[in-house]
Motif scaffolding. Structure first.
Motif, PDB file in Angstrom:
ATOM      1  N   VAL A  23      -7.992 -52.432  -9.148  1.00  0.00           N
ATOM      2  CA  VAL A  23      -8.198 -53.563 -10.054  1.00  0.00           C
ATOM      3  C   VAL A  23      -6.842 -54.222 -10.320  1.00  0.00           C
ATOM      4  CG1 VAL A  23      -9.062 -54.342 -12.300  1.00  0.00           C
ATOM      5  CG2 VAL A  23     -10.120 -52.374 -11.161  1.00  0.00           C
ATOM      6  N   THR A  24      -6.756 -55.535 -10.125  1.00  0.00           N
ATOM      7  CA  THR A  24      -5.505 -56.244 -10.396  1.00  0.00           C
ATOM      8  C   THR A  24      -5.782 -57.501 -11.205  1.00  0.00           C
ATOM      9  OG1 THR A  24      -3.581 -57.361  -9.428  1.00  0.00           O
ATOM     10  CG2 THR A  24      -5.608 -57.398  -8.138  1.00  0.00           C
ATOM     11  N   ASP A 112     -15.651 -44.280  -5.574  1.00  0.00           N
ATOM     12  CA  ASP A 112     -15.413 -42.858  -5.820  1.00  0.00           C
ATOM     13  C   ASP A 112     -14.215 -42.649  -6.739  1.00  0.00           C
ATOM     14  OD1 ASP A 112     -17.399 -41.545  -3.986  1.00  0.00           O
ATOM     15  OD2 ASP A 112     -16.321 -42.774  -2.527  1.00  0.00           O
ATOM     16  N   LEU A 113     -13.318 -43.625  -6.759  1.00  0.00           N
ATOM     17  CA  LEU A 113     -12.108 -43.541  -7.584  1.00  0.00           C
ATOM     18  C   LEU A 113     -11.631 -44.945  -7.892  1.00  0.00           C
ATOM     19  CD1 LEU A 113      -9.722 -41.535  -8.613  1.00  0.00           C
ATOM     20  CD2 LEU A 113      -8.510 -42.354  -6.584  1.00  0.00           C
ATOM     21  N   VAL A 114     -11.100 -45.134  -9.089  1.00  0.00           N
ATOM     22  CA  VAL A 114     -10.494 -46.406  -9.477  1.00  0.00           C
ATOM     23  C   VAL A 114      -8.994 -46.197  -9.646  1.00  0.00           C
ATOM     24  CG1 VAL A 114     -10.330 -48.123 -11.317  1.00  0.00           C
ATOM     25  CG2 VAL A 114     -12.564 -47.298 -10.605  1.00  0.00           C
ATOM     26  N   ILE A 115      -8.191 -47.096  -9.079  1.00  0.00           N
ATOM     27  CA  ILE A 115      -6.740 -47.058  -9.252  1.00  0.00           C
ATOM     28  C   ILE A 115      -6.325 -48.189 -10.178  1.00  0.00           C
ATOM     29  CG2 ILE A 115      -4.497 -47.383  -8.128  1.00  0.00           C
ATOM     30  CD1 ILE A 115      -5.507 -45.931  -5.732  1.00  0.00           C
ATOM     31  N   LEU A 116      -5.605 -47.842 -11.239  1.00  0.00           N
ATOM     32  CA  LEU A 116      -5.140 -48.806 -12.226  1.00  0.00           C
ATOM     33  C   LEU A 116      -3.639 -48.652 -12.422  1.00  0.00           C
ATOM     34  CD1 LEU A 116      -7.929 -48.251 -14.921  1.00  0.00           C
ATOM     35  CD2 LEU A 116      -7.868 -50.002 -13.133  1.00  0.00           C
ATOM     36  N   LEU A 117      -2.964 -49.766 -12.596  1.00  0.00           N
ATOM     37  CA  LEU A 117      -1.516 -49.745 -12.809  1.00  0.00           C
ATOM     38  C   LEU A 117      -1.180 -50.393 -14.148  1.00  0.00           C
ATOM     39  CD1 LEU A 117       1.285 -50.486 -10.267  1.00  0.00           C
ATOM     40  CD2 LEU A 117       1.310 -51.660 -12.460  1.00  0.00           C
ATOM     41  N   GLY A 118      -0.364 -49.708 -14.934  1.00  0.00           N
ATOM     42  CA  GLY A 118       0.254 -50.342 -16.087  1.00  0.00           C
ATOM     43  C   GLY A 118      -0.510 -50.285 -17.382  1.00  0.00           C
TER      44      GLY A 118
END
Length: 406
Positions: A23-24, A112-118
């Motif tokens: 997600v960006t 299967d997985l969510v990647i989030l930054l910050g």
């Protein structure tokens, strides 16, 4: 089943690829994630899914979704947010709309997985949507401090929703452990900015001048200032003082980047636009969106980076460029000797600029090591993800008291 039990030997079967959703919501965040996204897209183990939201989809903020498309990424879902104002109420309502839109996107994509930054509000919404839908979360850049903005609370909140943590330094890893996270799920991998810098072919000075449409006369100042979401008055005072200080350098070239969409952004934008209009010369330009490659190129050629952006704390020191950090927005982050902190007082800002331009000071920071890793952060994350099994047990979290952490 342990979270880090390797996949079965058949995990290269394309039908068993794990769907990883990134997600960006901002240009800066995408710039950091892009190398990791590229590795995910090309991996035999994963299928990359992409949700784009926030200022990426805002005309006012440069429609940076176009940069993502130009880089060849397939966007699976777009979640539009109404940037109708920058009051605390507007921010809360946009966070609510982001939660609604992203939850529906997850439901359709079934990652299967969510990647989030910050630590932004739309990323917090993405985290809570995943939590409610029982989707495991990997969080990047946890454990950091930025006590002058609400991001501080948001970042730690996301940490508590996440199941896997990738921190930028060992100090930040220890902070995540202080929040009760399982040491086996917390990894110091360095900063993605180091990977981005290592993999970016910077524009030459001439190419940058052509792109900006200016002649970059020395000294070159790269200026990025964002609002202090916890204090409207401090925001107004600091950006005003910065503009007054810059007027004391009539021979300098100023390249000013657009502000973000946080509470108080309109006053920053208004004062900066007035400043640009008050200086009728060719050595000043304000760009809503430079793009990641162009921005890193600008920093690499700059004599000094000025403002309160995290790029002055992470990217500039990696590139051995002096940076001036104004006020409390970045208070709590790790420092290197190349970072000059000052208050939002014109006298202090002027003194910091003079020191940053001092030849002896500039020479003294050339061999200062960066605490943010050696540039292979994205690959480290991929390696860890390849060893991870996302079973239903991965959602079960035990609070690890600090006395039990080893």
């Amino acid at each position: 089943m342990n979270l880090f039990q390797p996949f079965l030997q058949t995990h290269h079967d394309p039908f068993l690829k794990k769907k990883i959703c990134v997600v960006t919501g901002t240009r800066a965040e995408y710039g950091l994630l892009s190398n990791l996204m590229s590795l995910l897209r090309n991996s035999p183990d994963f299928t990359l899914q992409l949700i784009v939201t926030g200022t990426h989809l805002s005309q006012k903020h440069g429609m940076t979704v176009n940069e993502i498309v130009a880089d060849g990424y397939k966007i699976d879902e777009q979640v539009f947010l109404p940037f109708s104002g920058d009051t605390p109420l507007n921010t809360a309502l946009m966070a609510a709309q982001a939660l609604d839109g992203i939850a529906h996107a997850y439901s359709r994509l079934a990652p299967d997985l969510v990647i989030l930054l910050g630590d932004r509000y739309e990323i917090a919404s993405a985290a809570f949507a995943a939590l409610y839908l029982q989707i495991p979360i990997a969080h990047i850049h946890g454990g950091e401090r930025s006590e002058g903005v609400i991001d501080e609370a948001i970042r730690h909140s996301i940490t508590k929703t996440a199941n896997l943590h990738f921190t930028a330094t060992e100090l930040y890893r220890n902070r995540v452990l202080q929040l009760g996270e399982d040491p086996k799920r917390v990894f110091n991998v360095g900063a993605l900015a180091a990977t981005s810098i290592q993999n970016t072919a910077f524009l030459s000075r001439h190419e940058l001048e052509t792109m900006l449409g200016i002649e970059m006369q020395a000294p070159l100042f790269a200026i990025t200032y964002h609002p202090i979401s916890l204090s409207y008055e401090d925001t107004k005072q600091e950006i005003t003082a910065l503009c007054e200080a810059l007027k004391q350098f009539p021979q300098a070239t100023f390249v000013i980047t657009g502000t973000n969409a946080d509470t108080g952004a309109s006053v920053v934008r208004e004062i900066l636009e007035e400043f640009v209009q008050s200086i009728p010369r060719k050595q000043i330009v304000m760009c809503e969106n430079l793009g990641h490659k162009n921005y890193l190129s600008l920093v690499s050629h700059a004599d000094v980076v000025i403002g309160n952006s995290s790029s002055g704390i992470i990217e500039a020191p990696i590139l051995k460029i002096p940076s001036i950090n104004i006020g409390d927005r970045q208070r709590g982050r790790m420092r290197t000797p190349s970072i000059l902190d000052c208050s939002g007082d014109i006298t202090e800002i002027l003194a910091a600029i003079q020191l940053a331009l001092n030849h002896q000071f500039r020479q003294s920071i050339k061999n200062t090591p960066s605490p943010y890793g050696n540039g292979n952060t994205a690959q480290k994350i991929i390696n860890i993800l390849q060893q991870t099994d996302w079973s239903s047990n991965s959602l079960k979290k035990t609070f690890f008291d600090i006395t039990s952490v080893t």
